[in-house]
Design a protein around this motif. Sequence first.
Motif, PDB file in Angstrom:
ATOM      1  N   ALA A  81       0.867  -1.189   0.000  1.00  0.00           N
ATOM      2  CA  ALA A  81       0.000   0.000   0.000  1.00  0.00           C
ATOM      3  C   ALA A  81       0.898   1.230   0.000  1.00  0.00           C
ATOM      4  CB  ALA A  81      -0.887   0.002   1.237  1.00  0.00           C
ATOM      5  N   GLU A  82       0.427   2.271  -0.687  1.00  0.00           N
ATOM      6  CA  GLU A  82       1.259   3.474  -0.808  1.00  0.00           C
ATOM      7  C   GLU A  82       1.332   4.244   0.510  1.00  0.00           C
ATOM      8  OE1 GLU A  82       1.543   7.279  -3.786  1.00  0.00           O
ATOM      9  OE2 GLU A  82       0.037   5.740  -4.210  1.00  0.00           O
ATOM     10  N   HIS A  83       0.189   4.328   1.211  1.00  0.00           N
ATOM     11  CA  HIS A  83       0.137   5.120   2.443  1.00  0.00           C
ATOM     12  C   HIS A  83      -0.244   4.254   3.634  1.00  0.00           C
ATOM     13  CE1 HIS A  83       0.271   8.670  -0.094  1.00  0.00           C
ATOM     14  NE2 HIS A  83      -0.681   8.112  -0.837  1.00  0.00           N
ATOM     15  N   LEU A  84       0.377   4.560   4.775  1.00  0.00           N
ATOM     16  CA  LEU A  84       0.106   3.791   5.994  1.00  0.00           C
ATOM     17  C   LEU A  84      -1.373   3.848   6.392  1.00  0.00           C
ATOM     18  CD1 LEU A  84       1.465   2.186   8.289  1.00  0.00           C
ATOM     19  CD2 LEU A  84       1.795   4.346   9.498  1.00  0.00           C
ATOM     20  N   GLU A  85      -1.968   5.030   6.241  1.00  0.00           N
ATOM     21  CA  GLU A  85      -3.362   5.198   6.689  1.00  0.00           C
ATOM     22  C   GLU A  85      -4.366   4.472   5.781  1.00  0.00           C
ATOM     23  OE1 GLU A  85      -1.280   7.547   5.710  1.00  0.00           O
ATOM     24  OE2 GLU A  85      -2.256   9.198   4.651  1.00  0.00           O
ATOM     25  N   GLU A  86      -3.853   3.861   4.728  1.00  0.00           N
ATOM     26  CA  GLU A  86      -4.753   3.071   3.867  1.00  0.00           C
ATOM     27  C   GLU A  86      -5.024   1.694   4.465  1.00  0.00           C
ATOM     28  OE1 GLU A  86      -3.824   4.958  -0.531  1.00  0.00           O
ATOM     29  OE2 GLU A  86      -2.475   3.407   0.172  1.00  0.00           O
ATOM     30  N   VAL A  87      -4.295   1.351   5.523  1.00  0.00           N
ATOM     31  CA  VAL A  87      -4.483   0.041   6.173  1.00  0.00           C
ATOM     32  C   VAL A  87      -5.400   0.219   7.388  1.00  0.00           C
ATOM     33  CG1 VAL A  87      -3.324  -1.840   7.394  1.00  0.00           C
ATOM     34  CG2 VAL A  87      -2.200  -0.743   5.433  1.00  0.00           C
ATOM     35  N   ILE A  88      -6.570  -0.373   7.316  1.00  0.00           N
ATOM     36  CA  ILE A  88      -7.572  -0.240   8.378  1.00  0.00           C
ATOM     37  C   ILE A  88      -7.810  -1.625   8.979  1.00  0.00           C
ATOM     38  CG2 ILE A  88     -10.027   0.292   8.796  1.00  0.00           C
ATOM     39  CD1 ILE A  88      -9.664   2.200   6.228  1.00  0.00           C
ATOM     40  N   PHE A  89      -7.740  -1.721  10.299  1.00  0.00           N
ATOM     41  CA  PHE A  89      -7.987  -3.026  10.921  1.00  0.00           C
ATOM     42  C   PHE A  89      -9.489  -3.214  11.164  1.00  0.00           C
ATOM     43  CE2 PHE A  89      -3.487  -2.435  12.378  1.00  0.00           C
ATOM     44  CZ  PHE A  89      -2.974  -3.467  11.601  1.00  0.00           C
ATOM     45  N   THR A  90      -9.955  -4.421  10.867  1.00  0.00           N
ATOM     46  CA  THR A  90     -11.361  -4.779  11.065  1.00  0.00           C
ATOM     47  C   THR A  90     -11.400  -6.117  11.799  1.00  0.00           C
ATOM     48  OG1 THR A  90     -11.507  -6.097   9.031  1.00  0.00           O
ATOM     49  CG2 THR A  90     -11.954  -3.721   8.826  1.00  0.00           C
ATOM     50  N   LYS A  91     -12.614  -6.666  11.932  1.00  0.00           N
ATOM     51  CA  LYS A  91     -12.750  -7.999  12.545  1.00  0.00           C
ATOM     52  C   LYS A  91     -12.415  -9.104  11.560  1.00  0.00           C
ATOM     53  CE  LYS A  91     -16.952  -8.206  13.879  1.00  0.00           C
ATOM     54  NZ  LYS A  91     -18.300  -8.215  14.436  1.00  0.00           N
ATOM     55  N   GLY A  92     -12.512  -8.802  10.284  1.00  0.00           N
ATOM     56  CA  GLY A  92     -12.285  -9.837   9.272  1.00  0.00           C
ATOM     57  C   GLY A  92     -12.737  -9.336   7.920  1.00  0.00           C
ATOM     58  N   THR A  93     -12.686 -10.220   6.942  1.00  0.00           N
ATOM     59  CA  THR A  93     -13.111  -9.871   5.584  1.00  0.00           C
ATOM     60  C   THR A  93     -14.558  -9.391   5.565  1.00  0.00           C
ATOM     61  OG1 THR A  93     -11.639 -11.581   4.734  1.00  0.00           O
ATOM     62  CG2 THR A  93     -13.348 -10.811   3.249  1.00  0.00           C
ATOM     63  N   THR A  94     -15.410 -10.130   6.276  1.00  0.00           N
ATOM     64  CA  THR A  94     -16.843  -9.813   6.272  1.00  0.00           C
ATOM     65  C   THR A  94     -17.075  -8.390   6.771  1.00  0.00           C
ATOM     66  OG1 THR A  94     -17.327 -12.128   6.710  1.00  0.00           O
ATOM     67  CG2 THR A  94     -19.096 -10.554   7.165  1.00  0.00           C
ATOM     68  N   GLU A  95     -16.452  -8.054   7.888  1.00  0.00           N
ATOM     69  CA  GLU A  95     -16.662  -6.700   8.411  1.00  0.00           C
ATOM     70  C   GLU A  95     -16.077  -5.660   7.461  1.00  0.00           C
ATOM     71  OE1 GLU A  95     -16.697  -4.495  12.622  1.00  0.00           O
ATOM     72  OE2 GLU A  95     -14.691  -4.946  11.907  1.00  0.00           O
ATOM     73  N   ALA A  96     -14.955  -5.987   6.852  1.00  0.00           N
ATOM     74  CA  ALA A  96     -14.321  -5.023   5.939  1.00  0.00           C
ATOM     75  C   ALA A  96     -15.248  -4.704   4.753  1.00  0.00           C
ATOM     76  CB  ALA A  96     -12.984  -5.576   5.451  1.00  0.00           C
ATOM     77  N   ILE A  97     -15.903  -5.724   4.210  1.00  0.00           N
ATOM     78  CA  ILE A  97     -16.796  -5.484   3.062  1.00  0.00           C
ATOM     79  C   ILE A  97     -18.028  -4.690   3.515  1.00  0.00           C
ATOM     80  CG2 ILE A  97     -18.199  -6.536   1.220  1.00  0.00           C
ATOM     81  CD1 ILE A  97     -16.167  -8.878   1.236  1.00  0.00           C
ATOM     82  N   ASN A  98     -18.562  -5.063   4.679  1.00  0.00           N
ATOM     83  CA  ASN A  98     -19.696  -4.296   5.217  1.00  0.00           C
ATOM     84  C   ASN A  98     -19.305  -2.842   5.448  1.00  0.00           C
ATOM     85  OD1 ASN A  98     -22.329  -5.872   6.020  1.00  0.00           O
ATOM     86  ND2 ASN A  98     -20.630  -7.293   6.238  1.00  0.00           N
ATOM     87  N   LEU A  99     -18.094  -2.644   5.969  1.00  0.00           N
ATOM     88  CA  LEU A  99     -17.613  -1.278   6.225  1.00  0.00           C
ATOM     89  C   LEU A  99     -17.606  -0.469   4.930  1.00  0.00           C
ATOM     90  CD1 LEU A  99     -14.421  -0.484   8.372  1.00  0.00           C
ATOM     91  CD2 LEU A  99     -15.110   0.925   6.453  1.00  0.00           C
ATOM     92  N   VAL A 100     -17.070  -1.058   3.880  1.00  0.00           N
ATOM     93  CA  VAL A 100     -17.006  -0.340   2.596  1.00  0.00           C
ATOM     94  C   VAL A 100     -18.419  -0.033   2.091  1.00  0.00           C
ATOM     95  CG1 VAL A 100     -16.286  -0.481   0.167  1.00  0.00           C
ATOM     96  CG2 VAL A 100     -14.772  -1.344   1.962  1.00  0.00           C
ATOM     97  N   ALA A 101     -19.275  -1.056   2.092  1.00  0.00           N
ATOM     98  CA  ALA A 101     -20.624  -0.884   1.536  1.00  0.00           C
ATOM     99  C   ALA A 101     -21.378   0.217   2.288  1.00  0.00           C
ATOM    100  CB  ALA A 101     -21.391  -2.203   1.596  1.00  0.00           C
TER     101      ALA A 101
END
Length: 406
Positions: A81-101
């Motif tokens: 990733a180009e920037h550090l702040e582009e990495v966001i911790f979540t509970k897992g893939t499922t939460e990450a997709i829900n977060l985006v949506a």
Amino acid sequence: MFEVEKVKKDFPFLQQKIHGKPVVFLDSGASAQKPACVINAIADSYTNNYANVHRGVYTLSDQATEKYEATRKKVQAFIHAEHLEEVIFTKGTTEAINLVAFSLLENYFNEGDEIIITEMEHHANIVPWQLIAKQKKLTLKYIPVTDDGDLDLEKLSKLVSDRTKMLALTHCSNVLGTINPVKEIIDQVKAKYNLAVLIDGAQSVVHQRIDVAALNCDFYVFSSHKLYGPTGVGVLYAKKKWHDVMTPYQGGGDMIKEVSMHEATFADAPYKFEAGTPDIVGVIGLSKAIEYIEKLGFASIQSHEKVLLDYATQRLSQIKGLRIIGQSESKAAIITFIIEGFHANDLGMLLDLSGVCVRTGHHCAQPLLKRFNVPSTVRASFGVYNTLEDIDLLVKGLEKAMKMLS
Ligand SMILES: Cc1ncc(COP(=O)(O)O)c(C=O)c1O
């Protein structure tokens, strides 16, 4: 030279017996076993280093924060990733997709917009889009899958349009094993349209080097627990340009700048999207898992897994009535199959008695199983610790099970 017997010794779980038989673990696609270095890092954190992060002014909290934030750096380098702040911790893939949506719902999607996904998605990359589609009257479209288990990409150019706001697809199918040509797909759609692309990397991140910058995706998501790391942790890579478009997914501590009785202002990304106390120790464990994978090296992991996949394909194909679902030329070490006349669950239960752990059922991909007209299948998915002998034991176990059920 990949020394699998040595690798196997790194995993305490695999040293045990089940039903008096050595464990043959063929369900890494669901969740992988953990090497001792990850388990020890977790124990060490709880024993010596435990405190909440981002809060304390005392040494232990500083140390925990340092380790937690060092993982963010490690993930950044791991996925390029180009920037550090582009990495966001979540509970897992499922939460990450829900977060985006859900975080794109307010400022990005408008009534009538379209989202394209594929027929081979895990429910985690279907249901969140269905939920927001209902809320904002969006249209959900699917890229079909061919009989071999590849995406029918000729159809993509007919599906995508000026109304398409999101293309969300898996990098690697958890059922078919197909590795999709995501770079080509992203280049194709972005050459003509202004849309966001989310890649579900839950299955691919374990098998290959990921470079989100080279892919030019907008979002990339994966879970630590499939990557030989702890459960309860996932990663959302979200390209910087989206941070201001996205509204917070959850509110709470650690994600604010200031709170008054009726208003709040938000911290910058990534904290804006990380409300509440995170899984501190899990994140630190993920760091160790990444170190472990990098030490093995993706080149050797891939060649080892290719040997396993080829051998398993050849051995399983010799079983009468066995049909492999997913015959793509580009496959990760995942084999899903049915055997005519036998129920997948019965086979799975009898394999267990032989010490062989496989997944049976629909693998959280019901639309895909419907596409192939199969209600339930057996899936063997391989990890770095699997051997050719494991495959022999799978085949032997299947033959024994079929005999018992006949
Ligand atoms: C392709 C794919 N996407 C998403 C998920 C969901 O991951 P998690 O349950 O860790 O959120 C899985 C899990 O099996 C998967 O295989």
